[in-house]
Enzyme design. Structure first.
Site, PDB file in Angstrom:
ATOM      1  N   VAL A  11      31.785  22.049  29.126  1.00  0.00           N
ATOM      2  CA  VAL A  11      32.069  21.004  30.071  1.00  0.00           C
ATOM      3  C   VAL A  11      33.204  20.268  29.308  1.00  0.00           C
ATOM      4  O   VAL A  11      34.141  20.167  30.107  1.00  0.00           O
ATOM      5  CB  VAL A  11      30.890  20.077  29.930  1.00  0.00           C
ATOM      6  CG1 VAL A  11      31.403  18.686  30.619  1.00  0.00           C
ATOM      7  CG2 VAL A  11      29.654  20.630  30.570  1.00  0.00           C
ATOM      8  N   GLU A 149      27.999  15.153  34.666  1.00  0.00           N
ATOM      9  CA  GLU A 149      28.670  16.235  35.181  1.00  0.00           C
ATOM     10  C   GLU A 149      27.706  17.348  35.803  1.00  0.00           C
ATOM     11  O   GLU A 149      26.733  17.394  35.325  1.00  0.00           O
ATOM     12  CB  GLU A 149      29.261  17.079  33.794  1.00  0.00           C
ATOM     13  CG  GLU A 149      30.039  18.444  34.104  1.00  0.00           C
ATOM     14  CD  GLU A 149      31.015  18.187  34.954  1.00  0.00           C
ATOM     15  OE1 GLU A 149      32.137  17.049  34.840  1.00  0.00           O
ATOM     16  OE2 GLU A 149      31.170  18.642  36.250  1.00  0.00           O
ATOM     17  N   LYS A 202      21.568  12.930  36.548  1.00  0.00           N
ATOM     18  CA  LYS A 202      21.906  14.272  36.084  1.00  0.00           C
ATOM     19  C   LYS A 202      20.358  14.905  35.831  1.00  0.00           C
ATOM     20  O   LYS A 202      20.337  16.071  36.161  1.00  0.00           O
ATOM     21  CB  LYS A 202      22.724  14.058  34.577  1.00  0.00           C
ATOM     22  CG  LYS A 202      22.735  15.262  34.070  1.00  0.00           C
ATOM     23  CD  LYS A 202      23.632  16.380  34.584  1.00  0.00           C
ATOM     24  CE  LYS A 202      23.540  17.662  33.997  1.00  0.00           C
ATOM     25  NZ  LYS A 202      24.596  18.559  34.212  1.00  0.00           N
ATOM     26  N   CYS A 258      21.042  24.957  30.929  1.00  0.00           N
ATOM     27  CA  CYS A 258      20.953  23.700  31.451  1.00  0.00           C
ATOM     28  C   CYS A 258      19.382  23.521  31.824  1.00  0.00           C
ATOM     29  O   CYS A 258      18.703  22.572  31.222  1.00  0.00           O
ATOM     30  CB  CYS A 258      21.679  23.408  32.456  1.00  0.00           C
ATOM     31  SG  CYS A 258      23.480  23.545  32.025  1.00  0.00           S
ATOM     32  N   LYS A 318      23.382  34.893  34.589  1.00  0.00           N
ATOM     33  CA  LYS A 318      23.853  34.756  36.249  1.00  0.00           C
ATOM     34  C   LYS A 318      25.271  35.458  36.422  1.00  0.00           C
ATOM     35  O   LYS A 318      25.741  35.719  35.222  1.00  0.00           O
ATOM     36  CB  LYS A 318      23.592  33.347  36.764  1.00  0.00           C
ATOM     37  CG  LYS A 318      24.670  32.486  36.187  1.00  0.00           C
ATOM     38  CD  LYS A 318      24.742  31.323  37.076  1.00  0.00           C
ATOM     39  CE  LYS A 318      25.970  30.195  36.860  1.00  0.00           C
ATOM     40  NZ  LYS A 318      26.130  29.062  37.793  1.00  0.00           N
TER      41      LYS A 318
HETATM   42  C1  UGA Z   1      23.308  23.965  36.623  1.00  0.00           C
HETATM   43  C2  UGA Z   1      23.496  23.195  37.572  1.00  0.00           C
HETATM   44  O1  UGA Z   1      23.582  23.872  38.998  1.00  0.00           O
HETATM   45  C3  UGA Z   1      24.723  22.362  37.665  1.00  0.00           C
HETATM   46  O2  UGA Z   1      24.851  21.507  38.812  1.00  0.00           O
HETATM   47  C4  UGA Z   1      24.765  21.479  36.405  1.00  0.00           C
HETATM   48  O3  UGA Z   1      25.970  20.728  36.226  1.00  0.00           O
HETATM   49  C5  UGA Z   1      24.676  22.514  35.260  1.00  0.00           C
HETATM   50  O4  UGA Z   1      23.154  23.169  35.464  1.00  0.00           O
HETATM   51  C6  UGA Z   1      24.487  21.789  33.818  1.00  0.00           C
HETATM   52  O5  UGA Z   1      23.439  20.843  33.898  1.00  0.00           O
HETATM   53  O6  UGA Z   1      25.679  21.507  33.144  1.00  0.00           O
HETATM   54  P1  UGA Z   1      24.097  26.451  35.715  1.00  0.00           P
HETATM   55  O7  UGA Z   1      23.342  26.479  34.585  1.00  0.00           O
HETATM   56  O8  UGA Z   1      25.525  26.765  35.412  1.00  0.00           O
HETATM   57  O9  UGA Z   1      24.163  24.931  36.590  1.00  0.00           O
HETATM   58  O10 UGA Z   1      23.548  27.620  36.804  1.00  0.00           O
HETATM   59  P2  UGA Z   1      22.920  27.678  38.331  1.00  0.00           P
HETATM   60  O11 UGA Z   1      23.955  28.213  39.247  1.00  0.00           O
HETATM   61  O12 UGA Z   1      22.453  26.217  38.784  1.00  0.00           O
HETATM   62  O13 UGA Z   1      21.714  28.509  37.772  1.00  0.00           O
HETATM   63  C7  UGA Z   1      20.763  27.973  37.130  1.00  0.00           C
HETATM   64  C8  UGA Z   1      19.606  29.201  36.952  1.00  0.00           C
HETATM   65  O14 UGA Z   1      18.947  29.263  38.326  1.00  0.00           O
HETATM   66  C9  UGA Z   1      20.196  30.456  36.824  1.00  0.00           C
HETATM   67  O15 UGA Z   1      19.100  31.446  36.268  1.00  0.00           O
HETATM   68  C10 UGA Z   1      19.868  31.121  38.180  1.00  0.00           C
HETATM   69  O16 UGA Z   1      19.786  32.635  38.526  1.00  0.00           O
HETATM   70  C11 UGA Z   1      18.735  30.461  38.779  1.00  0.00           C
HETATM   71  N1  UGA Z   1      18.829  30.150  40.231  1.00  0.00           N
HETATM   72  C12 UGA Z   1      19.695  29.575  40.934  1.00  0.00           C
HETATM   73  C13 UGA Z   1      17.742  30.761  40.993  1.00  0.00           C
HETATM   74  O17 UGA Z   1      16.888  31.649  40.380  1.00  0.00           O
HETATM   75  N2  UGA Z   1      17.681  30.406  42.432  1.00  0.00           N
HETATM   76  C14 UGA Z   1      18.641  29.845  42.899  1.00  0.00           C
HETATM   77  O18 UGA Z   1      18.660  29.737  44.083  1.00  0.00           O
HETATM   78  C15 UGA Z   1      19.639  29.430  42.345  1.00  0.00           C
END
Ligand code: UGA
Length: 429
Positions: A11, A149, A202, A258, A318
């Site tokens: 971040v 954030e 958040k 996260c 991811k």
């Molecule tokens: C997440 C949040 O989406 C952000 O808004 C936040 O700022 C961030 O955490 C944080 O707290 O810093 P991130 O961890 O980068 O972001 O990733 P995501 O894309 O949200 O995915 C998180 C997990 O959920 C991954 O394992 C992804 O594969 C899973 N996921 C996501 C699903 O299984 N299904 C979905 O529909 C979306």
């Protein structure tokens, strides 16, 4: 504006570079000399699209500098953002030792009238403690604020440059005006509230999204039991404007740095205030057990993994990141090895990062088809673009029986797999 960004983690680096890009004078501050050296050369210690270019560009214009010296970083800054890590404490709550250490270090150098923003994800109540620490170490006037954030890894620069909203938690009109001005180039959608509410936003956002993923995973399990197809169900319910079809895909559960942590923290916080029936305790439990449950099902389906070669596609948590924190492979691969499988694995970006975290007997290959060669089961764990348009007939010719393709991200469908001579297993269908 003159801004100090403390902490050059994910971040911190993204935020520093984006505010510098907008024309602010930003100093990135970290006690880790090695990291600061790399950043000065424009080298980002992790993979994030667009970030390295932005880092080089903003340092060239002179808007972004890096230092390990608190006095130099803080003394002229109108705004000081704390973005250090908050690892989980043994009881699951956030361990705030780095936040407090950074606060102690910055306090003696604060400029009169500075605004101190806690951007790390911290529980409500943290600002009061940060304020106490600063007061004990300086006599200048300062204000506290909270601006959480919401960026996602893999699209972090884009998310920061064009956020859906800016949530600004402030205690005075002066801080409100300054922070609205700072965020104006990013979005006109600014939501003003008190700092405690901003911090709760958040946690609420991340816990809602984690709950949404857990919900769709639960519905997927029901679909499997009754012959429904989750992708059709998502389309059907997604037309309801109250629900929506976005951010709604099922799989092996949420991972990353996260969601698992934030859900555990809010669950631990709930327990600490005697909310023992909290939904988040259950969400955490369901997500933690999900991979084991699904792997047991896949084992049965494939006639037992023992003695089979399994090709694992995707080792990051991811796509578009080499971050391996709570990546599904960290549980899936040891599970396969424990059940007697031989594992070959590939990833476009995360092979070097994952190696030290997995048993040495895993074989890593850069080429996806080389990875699949000789395997009798393929498990697609991460929906990297590279894995979305695989040549299925070629895969058929490379695999040995029973030729199962387990698609934990529902990128393919049974009919195209069957046409290519492969047995298909998606999630919730
Ligand atoms: C997440 C949040 O989406 C952000 O808004 C936040 O700022 C961030 O955490 C944080 O707290 O810093 P991130 O961890 O980068 O972001 O990733 P995501 O894309 O949200 O995915 C998180 C997990 O959920 C991954 O394992 C992804 O594969 C899973 N996921 C996501 C699903 O299984 N299904 C979905 O529909 C979306």
């Amino acid at each position: 504006m003159k801004i100090a960004c403390i902490g050059t983690g994910f971040v911190g680096v993204v935020t520093s570079a984006v505010f510098a890009k907008l024309g602010n004078q930003v100093v990135g501050l970290d006690i880790d000399e090695k990291k600061i050296d790399l950043l000065r050369q424009g080298i980002v210690p992790f993979f994030e699209p667009q970030l390295s270019e932005l880092l080089v560009e903003t340092q060239k214009t002179g808007n972004l500098t890096f230092t390990t010296d608190y006095s130099q970083g803080i003394k002229d800054s109108d705004i000081v953002m704390i973005m250090v890590g908050t690892p989980s404490a043994p009881d699951g709550q956030a361990d705030l030792k780095y936040v407090f250490a950074a606060t102690e270090s910055l306090a003696p150098h604060l400029k009169d009238g500075a605004i101190v923003i806690v951007k790390s994800t911290v529980p409500p109540g943290t600002n009061a403690k940060v304020r106490e620490i600063i007061k004990a170490n300086t006599s200048v006037n300062f204000e506290m604020a909270s601006v959480p954030e919401f960026l996602k890894e893999g699209t972090a620069v884009e998310d920061t440059l064009r956020p859906d909203r800016a949530v600004i938690g402030v205690e005075s009109d002066r801080a409100r005006d300054i922070l609205v001005e700072l965020h104006k180039p990013l979005t006109s959608n600014v939501v003003i509230m008190k700092p405690e509410s901003a911090q709760m936003c958040k946690y609420a956002a991340n816990n809602y999204l984690a709950t949404r993923i857990t919900f769709i995973n639960q519905i997927s399990d029901l679909c499997e039991a009754n012959g429904a197809d989750i992708q059709e169900v998502i389309k059907g319910i997604g037309q309801d404007k109250r629900i929506g079809a976005h951010y709604w895909y099922p799989g092996l559960g949420y991972g990353g740095s996260c969601f698992p942590k934030d859900v555990k923290e809010i669950a631990a916080y709930a327990k600490s205030i005697n909310e023992n029936e909290s939904l988040f305790i259950k969400i955490d439990d369901l997500n933690s057990k999900r991979i084991g449950r699904l792997m047991a099902g896949y084992d049965k389906l494939a006639g037992g993994f023992a003695g089979k070669t399994v090709a694992v596609l995707g080792l990051s948590f991811k796509p578009n990141t080499n971050d391996t924190r709570v990546a599904p492979c960290l549980e899936v691969i040891p599970w396969l090895l424990d059940h007697g499988a031989t594992v070959k694995a590939t990833d476009p970006k995360a092979i070097e990062e994952i190696k030290p975290l997995l048993p040495t007997k895993v074989q890593y290959l850069n080429d996806v088809y080389e990875t699949i060669k000789g395997a009798s089961v393929v498990i697609l764990l991460v929906e990297w673009d590279e894995y979305k348009t695989l040549d299925l007939s070629k895969i058929n010719s490379l695999m040995s029986e029973p030729k199962y393709f387990i698609d934990t991200r529902n990128q393919y469908n049974a009919s195209s797999m069957e046409t290519a001579g492969l047995k298909y297993k998606g999630v919730g269908r």
